[in-house]
Design an enzyme around this catalytic site. Structure first.
Site, PDB file in Angstrom:
ATOM      1  N   THR A   1      66.231 141.847  -4.105  1.00 23.43           N
ATOM      2  CA  THR A   1      64.965 142.446  -3.691  1.00 23.43           C
ATOM      3  C   THR A   1      65.013 142.823  -2.223  1.00 23.43           C
ATOM      4  O   THR A   1      64.552 143.890  -1.820  1.00 23.43           O
ATOM      5  CB  THR A   1      63.795 141.453  -3.920  1.00 23.43           C
ATOM      6  OG1 THR A   1      63.871 141.006  -5.270  1.00 23.43           O
ATOM      7  CG2 THR A   1      62.452 142.128  -3.711  1.00 23.43           C
TER       8      THR A   1
ATOM      9  N   GLU B   1      52.342 136.846  -9.358  1.00 20.98           N
ATOM     10  CA  GLU B   1      53.324 137.892  -9.036  1.00 20.98           C
ATOM     11  C   GLU B   1      53.828 137.734  -7.605  1.00 20.98           C
ATOM     12  O   GLU B   1      55.010 137.959  -7.326  1.00 20.98           O
ATOM     13  CB  GLU B   1      52.657 139.262  -9.233  1.00 20.98           C
ATOM     14  CG  GLU B   1      53.522 140.473  -8.981  1.00 20.98           C
ATOM     15  CD  GLU B   1      54.552 140.751 -10.072  1.00 20.98           C
ATOM     16  OE1 GLU B   1      55.318 139.818 -10.397  1.00 20.98           O
ATOM     17  OE2 GLU B   1      54.580 141.878 -10.592  1.00 20.98           O
TER      18      GLU B   1
END
Lengths: 307, 307
Positions: free
Chosen positions: B181, B128
Site C-alpha cells: 500500500t 476500513e
C-alpha cells in the site's frame, strides 16, 4: 422559405465544478439574427446593430462559422446575415457563441436541416475560435442543444445533452468591468493538487446525477469550484460578497460565468431567483461599479426560430 | 431472530476516471459471515476460516466496525461473529471492506434496522481505516448499496446510489503479486496537470450520464483514467497487454481495481465478459504469474442475507 429570423441565446460556461466542459442556456437574453438566401454566392454580413462589430465575413464570428458550413457545400446561391446584437461582447455569457451559433443554425434551417446539432457545433467552433483564440464548445453546445450540456471531448467532438430540472432559474450579474482574456488565462495554474482535482470530479459527477434526479439540494452541494474560482474570482470586484449575498438569499450555488466578469447563481423557483437578484444588486449598489442583472429560466430549447 | 448468515460482496473501487469516489459491487465473489446475538456483552470474533486474520476484536476489521456501531448503543447483550473469508486480502477487490460491511449489516438486521445505509457506512469506515490506514468509503459504499456508488464526500458522508444498466458484467483478473500500500500511494503525484484533470472530470461526468441513460458506448468512451493509471499501472506486470487484450476482445473499458494488483474490465453481456476472460488469461498464461479470474454481473443489491 428564403428568410428566417432567429433568437440565439446567451449561455453560461465553466459552470463551477464543470470548468471547461459544462454549460447551460439562458432564455431572457440573446441576439436576434436574420438569415436570408441571396443570389450572390458566399456569406455577406448586411446589417449589424447593437455593438460595433466588423462587416468583413472573415473577421466576423457569425461570418466565419457560416463560411465553415458554406464551404462544405456546393451551392449556387449565398446567404445574407443581419445581426441584432444584444449580448454585450466580453460580458462572459457567450456573446461570440451566440453569433457563431445563430448563423449556422439559421442556414441549416433554410437548407432543410442537412446537419445535426453536433455538426453545427463543429462549424460554430471555427467562429468561436476567432473570438477566443482557441477551439472550445462550452458556450456553443448549450446555445445549440439548450438546457445543460457536457462537452465530453473536442476531438472527436462529443456533446452530451443533460436533463434540466423544471423550476431551475439563473440570476446573472454583469459588473461592467473589462477582464482581458489573456489575464484570465494567465492567472490559471498549469498544475493543480490531486486532492482538489478529486473533489472537483466528485462534485461534477454529483452534479450530473443531481440533474438526472431533480435533486435541487444536491445541485447546491455539488456547485462548487475548488480549482479555478480561487484564482479567477480575484479579478472580479466584490466576488466574495456577491456570492455570500446570493447564498444567503437562497441560491443553490454561485460561480463565475465563463471567464467572468459575470457571476451566475442558480435557484429553485423564480421567486428565489428574484430575491437573489435584489441581494446581489445591493452589493454593487454600494460601489461605483455599473452593472446589469438578468433573471432567466434555464432555456431547454436553445437557439430557435422566431415566429 | 438471533442469528443471521450473510453474503458480503467484493467490490471494485477507483473505477477509472472515478478515482477515489466511484465504485461498483460484484456478485460472484464475496465473504460469508454469521452474526449471532449472545448473552456476553461486547463483540466477539468466534471463528475465522479462509485466511489468517486476528481474533482480537480491536485488531479485526469486522470487529472494529462492529464495535463502532455497538458503542453507540446501550445493549444488555453482545454479538458473536464468524468469518468465512473468500476474498483474498490485498487483492484489490475490497476484502477489508467486505469484512467491515458484513458485521454492521448483520447486526443492524438483527436489531431491526435502526440505522440507514449511510450510517452503516460511517461505522464501517472505522473498520476500513484499520486495514487501509485512512478513512475512505469507495469500497464500503458499493458493498452496502450495491450497483455503482459515488462517494461525494467523506465529511459530511454523502453517498450517491447511481443506476446500473442491465447487462453490464465485470471481468476481474487478480495476478497474485504483492503491491505494498505504501508503494502504491508513494507513486502518486501530489499535483496533476490541469488539462488532464479537466479530461478526467469530463470523463466522470460522462460516465455518470452514461449510467443514467444505459449508454454502453459512452460507458466505454468515458472509462479512462488519465491521472492515476499511468503511475500505478507500472506496478502491475503486463498491465498494458492485459488492457489491450480485453479491449480487443470487446470490453467497454479496463482499469485498475482499487490500488491493484487486480485489473477490472466492464463488458456488455455475459458472453463478451467470458471472451474477455479468455483473452486476458492468455496474457498471464505466457508468464510465471499465478492468477485468478472472476466474471460477475454487477450486483445491484449489495450485502445480503443468505436464506
Amino acid at each position: 422559405m428564403n428568410e428566417i429570423k432567429i433568437f440565439s441565446p446567451a449561455t453560461v460556461a465553466n459552470v463551477a465544478c464543470g470548468f471547461d466542459v459544462l454549460g447551460f442556456c439562458l432564455d431572457s437574453v440573446g441576439d436576434h439574427m436574420v438569415i436570408r438566401k441571396v443570389e450572390k454566392k458566399g456569406i455577406h454580413i448586411s446589417h449589424i446593430e447593437g455593438f460595433d462589430l466588423p462587416y468583413e465575413t472573415e473577421l466576423n464570428v457569425a461570418g466565419v462559422s457560416a463560411l465553415a458550413m458554406y464551404n462544405t457545400l456546393d451551392l449556387d446561391f449565398g446567404f445574407e446575415i443581419e445581426i441584432y446584437k444584444k449580448i454585450k461582447p466580453g460580458s462572459g455569457i457567450g456573446s461570440s457563441a451566440a453569433s457563431a451559433v445563430g448563423s449556422v443554425f439559421g442556414m441549416n434551417e433554410l437548407l432543410g436541416r442537412p446537419f445535426n446539432k453536433t455538426q453545427l457545433t463543429a462549424f460554430a467552433i471555427q467562429g468561436e475560435a476567432l473570438a477566443s483564440k482557441c477551439e472550445h464548445a462550452d458556450n456553443l453546445a448549450p446555445a445549440l442543444f439548450g438546457g445543460f450540456t457536457l462537452v465530453k471531448s473536442i476531438s472527436p467532438l462529443k456533446i452530451l445533452d443533460l436533463p434540466s430540472p423544471d423550476g431551475l432559474y439563473a440570476t446573472i450579474i454583469h459588473p461592467q468591468i473589462e477582464i482581458k482574456t489573456s489575464e484570465s488565462r494567465a492567472i490559471l495554474p498549469t498544475e493543480v493538487p490531486l486532492n482538489k482535482a478529486i473533489e472537483q470530479w466528485a462534485n461534477l459527477g454529483s452534479l450530473v446525477h443531481a440533474l438526472h434526479t431533480n435533486d435541487f439540494e444536491l445541485i447546491g452541494d455539488a456547485l462548487n469550484d475548488v480549482i479555478i474560482e480561487p484564482y479567477r474570482s480575484q479579478l472580479i470586484p466584490e466576488f466574495k460578497l456577491v456570492k455570500e449575498a446570493a447564498l444567503q438569499a437562497g441560491a443553490l450555488g454561485v460561480g463565475i460565468s465563463g471567464s467572468g466578469p459575470s457571476i451566475f447563481s442558480l435557484s429553485q423557483g423564480l421567486d428565489t431567483a428574484n430575491t437573489v437578484k435584489e441581494a446581489i444588486a445591493s452589493v454593487y449598489k454600494n460601489t461605483e461599479i455599473v452593472f446589469e442583472i438578468h433573471v432567466s429560466k434555464i432555456n431547454t430549447q436553445g437557439v430557435k426560430i422566431l415566429k
